[in-house]
Each structure stands twice: as C-alpha cells, then as structure tokens.
Design an enzyme around this catalytic site. Sequence first.
Site, PDB file in Angstrom:
ATOM      1  N   THR A  11       0.850  -1.182   0.000  1.00  0.00           N
ATOM      2  CA  THR A  11       0.000   0.000   0.000  1.00  0.00           C
ATOM      3  C   THR A  11       0.888   1.234   0.000  1.00  0.00           C
ATOM      4  O   THR A  11       2.059   1.147   0.370  1.00  0.00           O
ATOM      5  CB  THR A  11      -0.920   0.023   1.253  1.00  0.00           C
ATOM      6  N   ASP A  73      -7.331  -7.557   0.385  1.00  0.00           N
ATOM      7  CA  ASP A  73      -8.406  -7.203  -0.528  1.00  0.00           C
ATOM      8  C   ASP A  73      -9.701  -7.388   0.232  1.00  0.00           C
ATOM      9  O   ASP A  73      -9.839  -8.334   1.010  1.00  0.00           O
ATOM     10  CB  ASP A  73      -8.380  -8.089  -1.780  1.00  0.00           C
ATOM     11  N   ASP A 157     -19.731   2.237   4.256  1.00  0.00           N
ATOM     12  CA  ASP A 157     -20.012   2.297   5.699  1.00  0.00           C
ATOM     13  C   ASP A 157     -21.389   2.876   6.046  1.00  0.00           C
ATOM     14  O   ASP A 157     -22.080   2.331   6.921  1.00  0.00           O
ATOM     15  CB  ASP A 157     -18.918   3.099   6.429  1.00  0.00           C
ATOM     16  N   HIS A 182     -14.642  -6.778   9.304  1.00  0.00           N
ATOM     17  CA  HIS A 182     -13.938  -7.790   8.519  1.00  0.00           C
ATOM     18  C   HIS A 182     -12.422  -7.573   8.579  1.00  0.00           C
ATOM     19  O   HIS A 182     -11.661  -8.492   8.839  1.00  0.00           O
ATOM     20  CB  HIS A 182     -14.433  -7.716   7.073  1.00  0.00           C
ATOM     21  N   ARG A 183     -12.001  -6.320   8.380  1.00  0.00           N
ATOM     22  CA  ARG A 183     -10.562  -6.016   8.373  1.00  0.00           C
ATOM     23  C   ARG A 183      -9.966  -6.205   9.764  1.00  0.00           C
ATOM     24  O   ARG A 183      -8.895  -6.768   9.930  1.00  0.00           O
ATOM     25  CB  ARG A 183     -10.326  -4.583   7.881  1.00  0.00           C
TER      26      ARG A 183
END
Length: 225
Positions: A11, A73, A157, A182-183
């Site tokens: 990133t 991802d 969101d 999830h992250r």
Amino acid sequence: MDNLITLVIATRNRGKTAEIEALLKNHPVKIKNLQDFGPIPQVEEDGNTFDENAYKKASFAARVFGFPVLADDSGLVVEALSGAPGVFSARYGGENLKDEERCINLLNEMKNKTDRKASFECVISVAVPTGNALTYEGRCEGIIAEKQAGTNGFGYDPIFYYPLLKKTFAEMSMGEKSAVSHRGKALNELKNEFEKALIWIRQNISVQDKFKVMPGCEKTDIKIR
Ligand code: IMP
C-alpha cells in the site's frame, strides 16, 4: 537488530501501514510500504475472489522486491445481488463515482428487496518471493440499511447496518468498527498467528531472495541486505 525481517505492506497509505506496524510492534519485523521503493508495475485486480486478488498483489510485489509482502483485498457482498458488488466493490456502479454516489446506487438496486443480508469480507495474504503464501480472513455480517446514516469511515459504511450495535459502520468510532469489522478480524487473526508466520517466513526466504530487487524498483535510501 540483524535478525529483523523486512515485511513490505502493499500500500502507499501511511495510515494503513502505521496500523499494521502498531499491531506487529512486539515482533522482530521492519515494516515498509510501497513508498519506500521505486515505481512498481500496477497489478490488475481481476481475480474472482478476494483471496485471488490479495494473493496476486502480495505474490507479485514479493517477486519484484525480493521481500515478504502483505496485501489485502476486501469488499461488500450482498445476498440479494448474488454476491455483488464483491470484488468489484471499489468500482461498482461506475469508475468515477464518489463514495456517497456508490451508496445511493446500491440503495437503488436494493429497492423493494426484502432480503437485505450482506457481509463485509477481507482477505490478507502474506507472500514470499517463491510465491508461497499464508492467508488470513475476516468477515462481518450485517444488513443493507434503507438509507444512509453516519459520516465516519469510507466506502459503503453509511449503508452497512450492524444489528448487534444497532448502528451503521459510519455511525461507529474507529475503535468500535475495528473490533467487529472484517478487516479488524483478519488483522486480529494475523496478529494472533504472527509468531508462527515469522517461523514460516524465515523458512521460506532464501538468502538469494534477500538480494533481489527488480531493476528500476529499488530506491537509494533502501538498504538491500
Ligand atoms: P480494499 O480492497 O480494502 O481497497 O476495498 C475495496 C472496496 O471495498 C473499497 O473501495 C470499498 O468500496 C469497499 N470496502 C472495503 N472495506 C470497506 C469498509 O470497511 N467500509 C466500507 N467499504 C469498504
């Protein structure tokens, strides 16, 4: 410390890098991101699953740099839309839409749908230059709200309602969201398993890998070990 393992986060985002650096702070790793290297060819995220895309990004960069690379991802999966937006989450509804427009588009597609079940999913891949990789996953179940609510966060969101807290992700603080997202869950799995991952990484990087950075992708302030 000589036995530090360099781990490149795929990133350019300083915030994402800092989050992972903080998470792994008790481990003998030196965190870098793409900003620490020269230009790298763009990887097309054309996989059918989050897993494929995360692996593609991580393994490509690992081969280019000669270091272990972590890539992720993620996206939104809506049952009534047969799993869409899925791997197309970032560009669903049109390439150049703003986040808010993307939410409006999805709400329109959900008009009159009674099944509003959805999940956010995230896959983290940690790959070494040989192409071997470890995978960590996180999933958060919720429902697509009837309208947007909240201003925090990003992406979908404001329309992702989390019944247990009776809030959309955009109505949560960052801490609240990462405890259930999830992250957050995938990162937590990475954190819990990282000791084992380091042993695996050490076994999987050869001395030769440590000297390999694709010509043109090195940067002068990088020490190639
Ligand atoms: P990425 O793989 O993390 O870049 O996410 C791809 C796309 O999925 C983003 O551009 C968002 O549209 C969506 N997405 C992923 N995670 C989230 C999240 O936590 N909140 C809202 N949208 C998300």
